[in-house]
Scaffold this active site. Structure first.
Site, PDB file in Angstrom:
ATOM      1  CG  HIS A 234      -2.980  40.675 -12.399  1.00  0.00           C
ATOM      2  ND1 HIS A 234      -2.611  41.909 -11.911  1.00  0.00           N
ATOM      3  CD2 HIS A 234      -2.479  40.600 -13.651  1.00  0.00           C
ATOM      4  CE1 HIS A 234      -1.929  42.558 -12.841  1.00  0.00           C
ATOM      5  NE2 HIS A 234      -1.824  41.783 -13.901  1.00  0.00           N
ATOM      6  NE  ARG A 296     -16.844  36.609  -6.854  1.00  0.00           N
ATOM      7  CZ  ARG A 296     -15.616  36.633  -6.360  1.00  0.00           C
ATOM      8  NH1 ARG A 296     -15.410  36.281  -5.113  1.00  0.00           N
ATOM      9  NH2 ARG A 296     -14.589  37.026  -7.094  1.00  0.00           N
TER      10      ARG A 296
END
Length: 646
Positions: A234, A296
C-alpha cells in the site's frame, strides 16, 4: 503576497517549498530537530529555529513550538508540507488563533475528510460514487465480521484515520477476519491513536487513480489524474500522469466527481481525491469509486506539475495570500507524460526493510528532476522516513518518458547505504508496466523477479579489484626487471569473497586474473576500462568500493589480509534487530520452547511494525530486550540455546 513564511516540515518537501518561495521573493524560516541540525533544508532557509529532540513527537509534531518560532521570527504564514501536522485541524486552529495564516485548507474541511467513514457519507451526499462497504459506528468484532460477510469476500479492513497503508488488511477468508482485524487495529492505534476501522469490498483488479484538485474556498478546479497503482504494501513506488488507457469520457467523469467533492466542503488549497478503479474490463466511467481525500500536497505532485506546467506550491502561496484561482478549468491542459520514482534507503532483499547510513556519494543524472532533502555526506536517520529523492522525468509520450525514467535510474548514483534503486530499475523495465497494464497487485505478483539482486559481472568485479589495488598513475608503475609486478587481492560482495591477482603492465595497463577469467584493463584520465567495454563509474570511500553498472549498483568491501574472522550469531542462535527501532512487544521468556517461524518480538521502525520470528526450533536461552527499549541495528534481542544444550 507574504514576505516571510515558516515551513513546519523537514527533508525533501521543505526544500521543495523553499525553492518556490525563493522564486517568489519570499523569505523562509526552517525548523529543525536535534537530528537535523545540519540538514539540507536548514542550510537552504533564510533562518532556522531549533524545536526539540529527534523523535517527531518532541519536534515536528510540537505545534506550540512551531507557532512560537513563527511569531518570534516574524513569519506571516505556516506551510505544513505533507505528513506531521499537515492534516491536523487542531493545529490549523491554533495557527489562526495566533494571528497567522495556515497555507492549506480550513480545519473544518480537514475534519470533514479526515475520517474515511464520515468522508464517504459526505461524498455519497454530494453525488460522488463510493465503494460498497460498512461505515457504521458499531465497532464490535462480531458486527464487523457480519458486515464483511454481507459485503462478500474478499474485503479490505481500513483504519478510519490516517493513511499510507497503515491499519489496512486484505481478508480473503472469513476464518482469517478476527486476526486481521486485531492486527489492523493495533497498527492503527500505534500510528494514529485511533483503532476504529471501516470495511469495504476489495476490488480484484484495482487501479489507484487520484485527481489533483485545487480550490480557493469559493470554487475549485482539477488538474487531471495521476496513476499510483504501482504499490508495495500500500506504499506508492512509481507514479505517473496521466493514467495509461484513460478515455476522455472517464477523465471528464472523474474530474467532475473530484471537483464536486472539493466544492462540497468549500475546499481551499491543494488536495487530492483518491479513487479505486476496477480495471478488470479496462477503464470505464462507471467503474470508479471514492476512497479518500488527502487534504494537503501529495508526495507525487511533481508529475502533475510536469504535464500541466503549473507550480502547485506557487498556487498554494498565492491562494493562501488572498488571490483567486490562478487559472480556470478550460485553461488547464495536459502536455506529454511524466513519471516519478521514489528512491529510498531500504534493503530490498531483506523485505524492503528501512535502512540507515551515511551517504558517501550522491549524484543525479542531468535531464531529470531530482527532489531531495539530503546531500552527499548526510546521514539517513532512523527517526524519519528514509526517502533519499524523488526522480521525475517528462516526455512527449508515455513510451519516451518511461525510457527516460529507466535511463535516469541507471545513471543515479548512491553510495553509503543500500537502496531500492535496482528494484525501481526493474520496475521501469517491466513488460506489463511498459504496456500500461498496471494494477495494485503487479509488484506482488512479480515480486521475486523484481527483487532479484543483479549479478556482478567479471568486468564489474575487476573494476572493484582495481580500485582496491590503487595502482599508481606514473611512468614507473608496474616496472620490474624480469616479469610484471603482481599482487593478490580480495574483496567481499555480500557473503562472497572474490579473490584475484592484479598484474601491473605499465602506468596505464593492467591484467586482472579472476577465477578462470583473465581481463585486460586500460586507464585513461584516471578511469579504468575493461577489455574495451564502456567505462563504468567507480566510487571508493573509506570503507567500501561502489561500481555503478546499468543493471544496478554493486558494493564491495576490501579484505584486509591481516584480519581474522569474528564469530557471528551462528546457526540462527541470535535474533538480531534488522534496523534501529523501538521494541513494541516481546512474546517469549527464557526457557520457553519455540518452533521455526514462531513470533518472538515486534519492532517498530520508520512508522511500521515488523514481526521478528524464530529462525529454527529451539529453547529460548536469554531475552535481551523488553517492550519500550530503543535498539540499534544488529542488536541481539533473543538468544536460543545451542541445540545440544536445549
Amino acid at each position: 503576497m507574504f514576505q516571510k513564511i515558516l515551513i513546519a516540515n523537514r527533508g525533501e518537501i521543505a526544500c521543495r517549498i523553499i525553492e518556490t518561495a525563493r522564486k517568489l521573493g519570499i523569505a523562509t524560516v526552517a525548523v529543525y530537530s536535534d537530528a537535523d541540525r545540519t540538514a539540507k533544508h536548514v542550510a537552504m532557509a533564510d533562518e532556522a529555529v531549533h524545536i526539540g529532540g529527534p523523535a517527531p513527537r518532541d519536534s515536528y509534531l510540537r505545534g506550540d513550538a512551531i507557532i512560537a518560532a513563527a511569531l518570534t521570527t516574524g513569519a506571516q504564514a505556516i506551510h505544513p508540507g505533507y505528513g506531521f501536522l499537515s492534516e491536523n485541524p487542531d493545529f490549523v486552529e491554533s495557527v489562526e488563533t495566533a494571528g497567522l495564516i495556515f497555507i492549506g485548507p480550513s480545519a473544518q474541511a480537514i475534519r470533514a475528510m479526515g475520517l474515511k467513514d464520515a468522508a464517504k457519507k459526505l461524498m455519497q451526499a454530494a453525488g460522488v460514487p463510493v465503494v460498497p462497504g460498512y461505515l457504521g459506528e458499531n465497532q464490535a468484532p462480531e458486527v464487523l465480521a457480519s458486515e464483511a460477510a454481507k459485503i462478500t469476500y474478499p474485503v479490505l479492513i481500513k483504519a478510519v484515520a490516517g493513511g499510507g497503508g497503515k491499519g489496512m488488511r486484505k481478508v480473503s477468508d472469513p476464518k482469517d477476519f478476527a486476526d486481521a482485524l486485531a492486527s489492523a487495529r493495533s497498527e492503527a492505534a500505534t500510528a494514529f491513536g485511533n483503532d476504529a476501522v471501516l470495511i469495504e469490498k476489495y476490488v480484484e483488479k484495482p487501479r489507484h487513480i487520484e485527481v489533483q484538485v485545487f480550490g480557493d474556498g469559493k470554487d475549485a478546479v482539477h488538474l487531471f489524474e495521476r496513476d499510483c497503482s504501482l504499490q508495495r504494501r500500500h506504499q506508492k513506488v512509481i507514479e505517473e500522469a496521466p493514467a495509461p488507457g484513460m478515455s476522455l469520457d472517464m477523465r471528464a467523469a472523474m474530474g467532475d466527481a473530484a471537483v464536486k467533492a472539493a466544492r462540497a466542503i468549500g475546499y481551499k488549497g491543494a488536495g487530492t481525491i483518491e479513487f479505486i478503479v476496477d480495471a478488470s474490463d479496462g477503464l470505464r466511467a462507471d467503474r470508479f469509486w471514492f476512497m479518500e481525500m488527502n487534504t494537503r500536497l501529495q508526495v507525487e505532485h511533481p508529475v502533475t506539475e510536469a504535464i500541466t506546467g503549473v507550480d502547485l506550491v506557487e498556487w498554494q502561496l498565492r491562494v493562501a495570500s488572498g488571490e483567486s484561482l490562478p487559472l480556470r478549468q478550460d485553461q488547464l491542459t495536459i502536455t506529454g507524460h511524466a513519471f516519478e520514482a521514489r528512491l529510498y534507503a531500504e534493503d530490498v532483499p531483506a523485505g524492503f526493510l528501512p535502512a540507515t547510513g551515511r551517504l558517501d556519494h550522491l549524484a543525479f543524472p542531468v535531464g531529470a528532476r531530482a527532489d531531495s532533502g539530503v546531500r552527499a555526506g548526510d546521514v539517513i536517520s532512523p527517526w524519519y522516513d528514509p526517502m533519499i529523492a524523488k526522480i521525475i522525468v517528462h516526455g512527449p509520450t508515455r513510451a519516451v518518458a518511461l525510457s527516460q525514467l529507466s535511463r535516469a535510474l541507471a545513471q543515479t548514483q548512491v553510495a553509503g547505504s543500500v537502496t531500492n534503486l535496482a528494484f525501481l530499475g526493474a520496475l521501469a523495465r517491466h513488460e506489463g508496466f511498459a504496456r500500461g497494464d498496471v494494477d495494485t497487485g503487479l509488484i506482488e505478483r512479480d515480486l521475486m523477479a523484481l527483487t532479484q539482486a543483479p549479478t556482478a559481472s567479471d568486468a564489474v568485479k575487476a573494476l572493484a579489484i582495481l580500485a582496491a589495488a590503487a595502482l599508481p598513475d606514473d611512468a614507473l608503475a608496474g616496472f620490474s626487471l624480469w616479469a610484471p609486478l603482481q599482487r593478490a587481492l580480495a574483496v567481499m560482495h555480500h557473503d562472497e569473497t572474490i579473490s584475484a591477482t592484479v598484474a601491473a603492465l605499465g602506468p596505464q595497463r593492467a591484467r586482472v586474473s579472476l577465477g578462470g577469467a583473465c581481463l585486460g584493463a586500460t586507464r585513461s584520465h584516471g578511469v579504468w576500462q575493461i577489455d574495451g567495454a564502456e567505462p563504468l563509474p567507480v566510487i571508493k570511500t573509506a570503507s567500501a568500493i561502489y561500481v555503478f553498472a546499468p543493471q544496478g549498483a554493486f558494493a564491495f568491501t576490501p579484505v584486509d589480509p591481516l584480519a581474522r574472522d569474528a564469530a557471528g550469531a551462528g546457526a540462527g542462535n541470535a535474533t538480531l534487530s534488522p534496523m534501529p527501532g523501538l521494541v513494541k512487544a516481546v512474546f517469549v521468556t527464557a526457557g520457553q520452547t519455540v518452533a521455526a517461524g514462531d513470533r518472538l518480538a515486534v519492532l517498530e521502525a520508520m512508522k511500521m511494525e515488523h514481526t521478528l520470528t524464530a529462525a529454527r526450533d529451539g529453547v529460548v536461552a536469554e531475552v535481551l530486550a523488553q517492550a519500550g527499549d530503543q535498539v540499534e541495528a544488529g542488536a541481539a534481542l533473543i538468544l536460543l540455546a545451542e541445540p545440544d544444550e536445549a
